[in-house]
Design a protein around this motif. Sequence first.
Motif, PDB file in Angstrom:
ATOM      1  N   PRO A 178       0.373   0.007  -6.009  1.00 62.20           N
ATOM      2  CA  PRO A 178       1.332  -0.461  -5.223  1.00 62.20           C
ATOM      3  C   PRO A 178       2.064  -1.671  -5.575  1.00 62.20           C
ATOM      4  CG  PRO A 178      -0.608  -0.635  -3.702  1.00 62.20           C
ATOM      5  CD  PRO A 178      -1.095   0.001  -5.261  1.00 62.20           C
ATOM      6  N   ASP A 184       6.243  -3.353  -2.116  1.00 60.45           N
ATOM      7  CA  ASP A 184       5.837  -2.077  -1.377  1.00 60.45           C
ATOM      8  C   ASP A 184       5.064  -2.833  -0.097  1.00 60.45           C
ATOM      9  OD1 ASP A 184       6.422  -0.263  -2.729  1.00 60.45           O
ATOM     10  OD2 ASP A 184       4.738  -0.116  -3.992  1.00 60.45           O
ATOM     11  N   THR A 210       5.485   5.156  -0.826  1.00 58.14           N
ATOM     12  CA  THR A 210       6.050   5.385  -2.321  1.00 58.14           C
ATOM     13  C   THR A 210       7.146   4.555  -2.252  1.00 58.14           C
ATOM     14  OG1 THR A 210       5.331   7.626  -1.862  1.00 58.14           O
ATOM     15  CG2 THR A 210       7.198   7.317  -3.351  1.00 58.14           C
ATOM     16  N   SER A 211       7.482   4.076  -3.524  1.00 59.27           N
ATOM     17  CA  SER A 211       8.360   3.117  -3.745  1.00 59.27           C
ATOM     18  C   SER A 211       9.502   3.593  -4.995  1.00 59.27           C
ATOM     19  CB  SER A 211       7.846   1.687  -4.191  1.00 59.27           C
ATOM     20  OG  SER A 211       8.768   0.679  -4.594  1.00 59.27           O
ATOM     21  N   PRO A 255      -0.274   2.233   1.217  1.00 63.27           N
ATOM     22  CA  PRO A 255       0.973   2.051   0.282  1.00 63.27           C
ATOM     23  C   PRO A 255       1.785   2.946   0.189  1.00 63.27           C
ATOM     24  CG  PRO A 255      -1.077   2.534  -0.922  1.00 63.27           C
ATOM     25  CD  PRO A 255      -1.491   2.363   0.488  1.00 63.27           C
ATOM     26  N   THR A 266       6.381  -3.103   3.959  1.00 58.79           N
ATOM     27  CA  THR A 266       5.760  -2.104   4.969  1.00 58.79           C
ATOM     28  C   THR A 266       4.550  -3.114   5.576  1.00 58.79           C
ATOM     29  OG1 THR A 266       4.051  -1.615   3.023  1.00 58.79           O
ATOM     30  CG2 THR A 266       6.065  -0.393   3.387  1.00 58.79           C
TER      31      THR A 266
END
Length: 676
Positions: free
Chosen positions: A432, A436, A42-43, A40, A440
Amino acid sequence: MAPKKAACLWAVSSLLASFVIGAPTTGSQFVLQAGRDSSPPTSQRKLHGRFLHITDLHPDEYYKVHTSTEENIACHREHGPAGTYGAETSDCDSPLSLVNATLDWVEANLKDSIDFVVWTGDSARHDSDEELPRHNKDILAMNRRIADSFVNTFSDDKGLVVPVVPTFGNNDIYPHNILMPGPNQILKTYTDVWKSFIPEDQRHSFEYGGWFYVEVIPDQLAVFSINTLYFFDRNAGVDDCAHPSEPGYQHFEWLRVQLHFLRQRGMKAILMGHVPPARTSGKQLWDETCWQKYTLWLQQYRDVIVGALYGHMNIDHFLLQDTKEIDLSYMEAESNQQANLREAVDDELSTASSKDYLMELREDWAKLPDPVQSQDLEESKKKKHKKGSKKKLGGPYAERYQLSFISPSVVPNYFPTIRVFEYNITGLEDAPTWVDTIRTSNTKGPSTPDLIQELELRSDPDVETEKKKKKKGKHGKDPKLQIPDAPTKGALPGPAYFPQPLTLKGYIQYYANLTVINNDIAVDGIDGDELSSTKWNAGKHKDKKPKHAKPQPKEFTFEVEYTTFDDKIYKLKDLTVRSLLRLAHRIGKTSAESIEPDNDYELDDDDEDGNDDIDNAKDEQSSEDEDESDNGLEVEKKKKKKKGKGHKMRNTKIWLHFLKHAFVSTKSIDELKDLD
């Protein structure tokens, strides 16, 4: 004309299920697969523990300001009180200005603080004007327009950042209410209309039956879009949920398998749909076989299901399904049981029919067991070592019952309304998010087998289909009813029953006071509604003339109507089943049908001291429980005294409070009393 039958259709349902229903060998339901490898990222987005429920927009491209609200004119022509943002309390549909202003307000005030959106359908106008009949192409075009607006509202420059989960309303198809079994052209078209919302690997199964789910919190929570039109009693294109040839039967098979996989993964689910499973002692919205199977499924998956959300009815209320009413014989294809013993709820609820429905609901609630006294009785029996007595509530967490929330609508039959739920994210704060995973993950599940693509589309229904009676001919033989597994012995109660991560904590209800915003009618000059038996309601302002020749609306905004977090009359600690059961019991005691003393639950304005531990509910001393200390003899005397008297003044404060919110604060206290 009967619809043409395709070559494969439901004859291959048993084979098709192995591909569509999510058998683990195919990987077709990618969103619910475990074991993703991607880390996951970073968002910018974090979980907020809030989500939006929005329903019944009913946009009308023909709406014109300062036109008549009368029947068969529907705010399309002539002179009248129709306001800039809608004709509140009338049966006119929403002007596009209201829909646009609503989504603009949501984008400015909610978008960055919610985790997902539940959108429960009816995004096209009603067929209310003979001079402007609805057509299928117009319905689909409007739905596409609204879907695009949702995408724009909840996106950044790279696409959606907030997952949106839509479903069909009974007015999103033509003829309204009639959706034939899939695959058909309607389902195929909506697959494209909602392509931004339906996970790619589920689009084949959506074309098959109009159902799908979105894992709105990866590996934690999925929202299931239930196609309730296959359960709706007014859908003359299908029969029931008991026969394998029916789409309702297939829908429950799909749901059974998906909920089983969620349980294996330790995930939870929210169910949502358009038409709710409304059912009183005299009325119902779903076919009885579908209600029976739904109630059984929710009972067996009570450790998985967080809650259920619906629209359609426009009035703010909730439902309790009683598992003691489950009758397995209704679910058998060869059963001789008469499926529907109740009347159908009116297709479009007027104020008068809403009142009748809500009063029936209250009469049913009058028979509910007292959650506090029932627990006291259970504890007393345990101390005396008495065995064999059935627990009235289904144990300390009231697992005998299930809960459905029905939100009021944006279309201003009352005031336009949206609802924001809050849910427990303890331990999930850094989990997450949906965006996210979407942005990704480079992994994709294998495509669904070509068998689905080769199925012919069913032909569109003839308009006459709407008038036909449901045929009760012979169906294929039903295999033995496969009852879902219950929770394992000793398993903790699910989020709907006991506070834990993902439990619904409460909601904030927002409304737009159009009388003030439209600025056309003097507020102190509003007359009360007259209860009419006719279906059309011209609204409170039907005899008024706008005070300005040219509209001069004020700035559009939503404000808080009420919130369950500080409502001093509802006094809800949370939205668990037991909390709402207690509220329903209190409302039921205001009914003349109540078997308990009328003067129970005298209400004051003090907040109730709550305790999050449901096991301690019996120890809570509510300020409204005046008679709690009475012994059995005194209570019995009160009952006899009540019987002897011709009538007794009932305390209806909580009932009037419930009605006030049911009609979204559009009625005065005197009008509400007239409804009692």
